[in-house]
Scaffold this motif. Structure first.
Motif, PDB file in Angstrom:
ATOM      1  N   LEU A  21      -7.068   0.951  -2.036  1.00  0.00           N
ATOM      2  CA  LEU A  21      -6.976  -0.492  -1.827  1.00  0.00           C
ATOM      3  C   LEU A  21      -7.375  -1.217  -3.106  1.00  0.00           C
ATOM      4  O   LEU A  21      -8.446  -0.970  -3.661  1.00  0.00           O
ATOM      5  N   ARG A  22      -6.503  -2.121  -3.551  1.00  0.00           N
ATOM      6  CA  ARG A  22      -6.851  -2.950  -4.706  1.00  0.00           C
ATOM      7  C   ARG A  22      -7.185  -4.377  -4.290  1.00  0.00           C
ATOM      8  O   ARG A  22      -7.947  -5.057  -4.959  1.00  0.00           O
ATOM      9  N   ALA A  23      -6.589  -4.842  -3.200  1.00  0.00           N
ATOM     10  CA  ALA A  23      -6.891  -6.177  -2.684  1.00  0.00           C
ATOM     11  C   ALA A  23      -6.379  -6.251  -1.250  1.00  0.00           C
ATOM     12  O   ALA A  23      -5.451  -5.541  -0.879  1.00  0.00           O
ATOM     13  N   GLY A  24      -7.001  -7.108  -0.443  1.00  0.00           N
ATOM     14  CA  GLY A  24      -6.564  -7.274   0.935  1.00  0.00           C
ATOM     15  C   GLY A  24      -7.179  -6.242   1.860  1.00  0.00           C
ATOM     16  O   GLY A  24      -8.387  -6.013   1.847  1.00  0.00           O
ATOM     17  N   ARG A  25      -6.331  -5.587   2.631  1.00  0.00           N
ATOM     18  CA  ARG A  25      -6.799  -4.658   3.664  1.00  0.00           C
ATOM     19  C   ARG A  25      -5.789  -3.520   3.801  1.00  0.00           C
ATOM     20  O   ARG A  25      -4.582  -3.744   3.783  1.00  0.00           O
ATOM     21  N   MET A  26      -6.292  -2.301   3.914  1.00  0.00           N
ATOM     22  CA  MET A  26      -5.426  -1.121   4.029  1.00  0.00           C
ATOM     23  C   MET A  26      -5.820  -0.314   5.258  1.00  0.00           C
ATOM     24  O   MET A  26      -6.997  -0.111   5.544  1.00  0.00           O
ATOM     25  N   THR A  27      -4.811   0.145   5.999  1.00  0.00           N
ATOM     26  CA  THR A  27      -5.035   0.999   7.160  1.00  0.00           C
ATOM     27  C   THR A  27      -4.511   2.392   6.858  1.00  0.00           C
ATOM     28  O   THR A  27      -3.380   2.555   6.386  1.00  0.00           O
ATOM     29  N   CYS A  28      -5.326   3.408   7.118  1.00  0.00           N
ATOM     30  CA  CYS A  28      -4.940   4.802   6.928  1.00  0.00           C
ATOM     31  C   CYS A  28      -4.827   5.454   8.297  1.00  0.00           C
ATOM     32  O   CYS A  28      -5.766   5.368   9.100  1.00  0.00           O
ATOM     33  N   MET A  29      -3.699   6.108   8.568  1.00  0.00           N
ATOM     34  CA  MET A  29      -3.464   6.710   9.880  1.00  0.00           C
ATOM     35  C   MET A  29      -3.063   8.165   9.729  1.00  0.00           C
ATOM     36  O   MET A  29      -2.143   8.499   8.977  1.00  0.00           O
ATOM     37  N   ARG A  33      -2.055  -4.988   4.756  1.00  0.00           N
ATOM     38  CA  ARG A  33      -2.198  -6.318   5.336  1.00  0.00           C
ATOM     39  C   ARG A  33      -2.490  -7.276   4.188  1.00  0.00           C
ATOM     40  O   ARG A  33      -3.631  -7.408   3.751  1.00  0.00           O
ATOM     41  N   GLY A  34      -1.423  -7.889   3.645  1.00  0.00           N
ATOM     42  CA  GLY A  34      -1.599  -8.710   2.461  1.00  0.00           C
ATOM     43  C   GLY A  34      -2.051  -7.836   1.297  1.00  0.00           C
ATOM     44  O   GLY A  34      -2.081  -6.613   1.376  1.00  0.00           O
ATOM     45  N   GLY A  35      -2.403  -8.437   0.195  1.00  0.00           N
ATOM     46  CA  GLY A  35      -3.040  -7.711  -0.892  1.00  0.00           C
ATOM     47  C   GLY A  35      -2.187  -6.652  -1.549  1.00  0.00           C
ATOM     48  O   GLY A  35      -0.956  -6.709  -1.567  1.00  0.00           O
ATOM     49  N   ILE A  36      -2.863  -5.626  -2.098  1.00  0.00           N
ATOM     50  CA  ILE A  36      -2.226  -4.611  -2.928  1.00  0.00           C
ATOM     51  C   ILE A  36      -2.792  -3.242  -2.580  1.00  0.00           C
ATOM     52  O   ILE A  36      -4.007  -3.069  -2.470  1.00  0.00           O
ATOM     53  N   ILE A  37      -1.906  -2.250  -2.417  1.00  0.00           N
ATOM     54  CA  ILE A  37      -2.351  -0.872  -2.239  1.00  0.00           C
ATOM     55  C   ILE A  37      -1.587   0.024  -3.213  1.00  0.00           C
ATOM     56  O   ILE A  37      -0.460  -0.285  -3.601  1.00  0.00           O
ATOM     57  N   GLU A  38      -2.227   1.116  -3.623  1.00  0.00           N
ATOM     58  CA  GLU A  38      -1.581   2.121  -4.452  1.00  0.00           C
ATOM     59  C   GLU A  38      -1.504   3.421  -3.672  1.00  0.00           C
ATOM     60  O   GLU A  38      -2.448   3.780  -2.951  1.00  0.00           O
ATOM     61  N   VAL A  39      -0.392   4.119  -3.819  1.00  0.00           N
ATOM     62  CA  VAL A  39      -0.173   5.365  -3.091  1.00  0.00           C
ATOM     63  C   VAL A  39       0.200   6.459  -4.073  1.00  0.00           C
ATOM     64  O   VAL A  39       1.119   6.300  -4.888  1.00  0.00           O
ATOM     65  N   LEU A  40      -0.505   7.585  -4.004  1.00  0.00           N
ATOM     66  CA  LEU A  40      -0.237   8.756  -4.840  1.00  0.00           C
ATOM     67  C   LEU A  40       0.059   9.926  -3.919  1.00  0.00           C
ATOM     68  O   LEU A  40      -0.732  10.251  -3.033  1.00  0.00           O
TER      69      LEU A  40
END
Length: 266
Positions: free
Chosen positions: A149-157, A132-139
């Motif tokens: 999560l680096r910025a904004g909002r992240m949802t994990c499901m 949700r906006g911002g920045i996420i990293e995925v490994l």
């Protein structure tokens, strides 16, 4: 004679309906440092169109960046495979949907217009991450997925459970079907920053230093990650380094209810 004309017209019409549809262009490659291959056959260059359904793969030192039409973007790290499964964007309402399937490697996703008013998701073999906006990293490594999560909002499901993370540096991971959380580091994967030095040039750069996962292994999630339990300190094709560093702060736990917020929601 009229019958012949009708047959010719019918054949032309059939050919017209049988013609394959043109693939939808959803973005373009804006930079690369080393090899990024599309659909296992075509080397991507700066300015190359990225189309719906494209699979992009990088090699052991691969680094690249693509930008979508809604201004979302993705930095592709080493040994990464991702596919653009869905892209819908309405510029008028700035809404839509982006679905990316990522089977291996490392990538950083920057949310654009869709992530602010629509739905941007990254699906891995182990869990689904939403931005949700911002920045996420995925490994995706060693049979697990880590989302930071680096910025904004992240949802994990995962398995019907949804966890919302709002504090930069915090992460979620999959572990034998369970959803775990903890601190993952603000700059856990500096290799993704190296492309900034040559962004837009398209010129091959020096091979990257390898994938450094020391920040993750020193974090609160380290004990749960298979990548941190290698007996020789390295995985095939992955350079793992463990420089001296202070232990990052430990995140708090969460309950089992849906729509949990970690550490908090604002």
């Amino acid at each position: 004679m009229r019958t012949l004309y009708r047959q010719i017209a019918t054949c032309i019409a059939c050919l017209g309906f049988a013609a394959p549809s043109v693939a939808e262009t959803v973005g373009s490659m804006t930079a690369y440092q080393t090899d990024i291959i599309r659909n296992d056959r075509e080397a991507m260059n700066v300015g190359a169109a990225v189309e719906l359904g494209d699979q992009l793969r990088s090699n052991i030192t691969g680094l690249g960046m693509l930008v979508f039409r809604d201004e979302s973007s993705a930095k592709i790290g080493p040994n990464t495979s991702l596919t653009i499964d869905e892209f819908v964007y309405d510029p008028g309402s700035r809404s839509g949907k982006i679905d990316i399937r990522m089977n291996s490697g490392l990538a950083r996703f920057y949310g654009g217009q869709v992530s602010k008013g629509g739905d941007m998701q990254v699906a891995t073999p182990h869990m689904v991450l939403g931005a949700r906006g911002g920045i996420i990293e995925v490994l995706v490594i060693a049979g697990q997925t880590v989302g930071i999560l680096r910025a904004g909002r992240m949802t994990c499901m995962l398995n019907g459970r949804k966890l919302v993370i709002t504090n930069p540096g915090h992460a979620c991971t999959s572990d034998n079907g369970n959803l775990l959380t903890g601190y993952g580091g603000i700059d856990a994967f500096p290799i993704l920053d190296s492309i900034d030095r040559i962004a837009g040039t398209g010129m091959p750069g020096e091979p990257g230093p390898g994938l450094n996962v020391s920040a993750i292994c020193a974090s609160a999630l380290g004990n749960s990650l298979k990548a941190c339990k290698s007996t020789d300190g390295a995985l095939p094709g992955v350079a793992m380094e463990f420089p001296d560093s202070s232990t990052p702060p430990v995140g708090s736990g969460v309950d089992d209810e849906d729509d949990d917020c970690f550490p908090d929601c604002r």
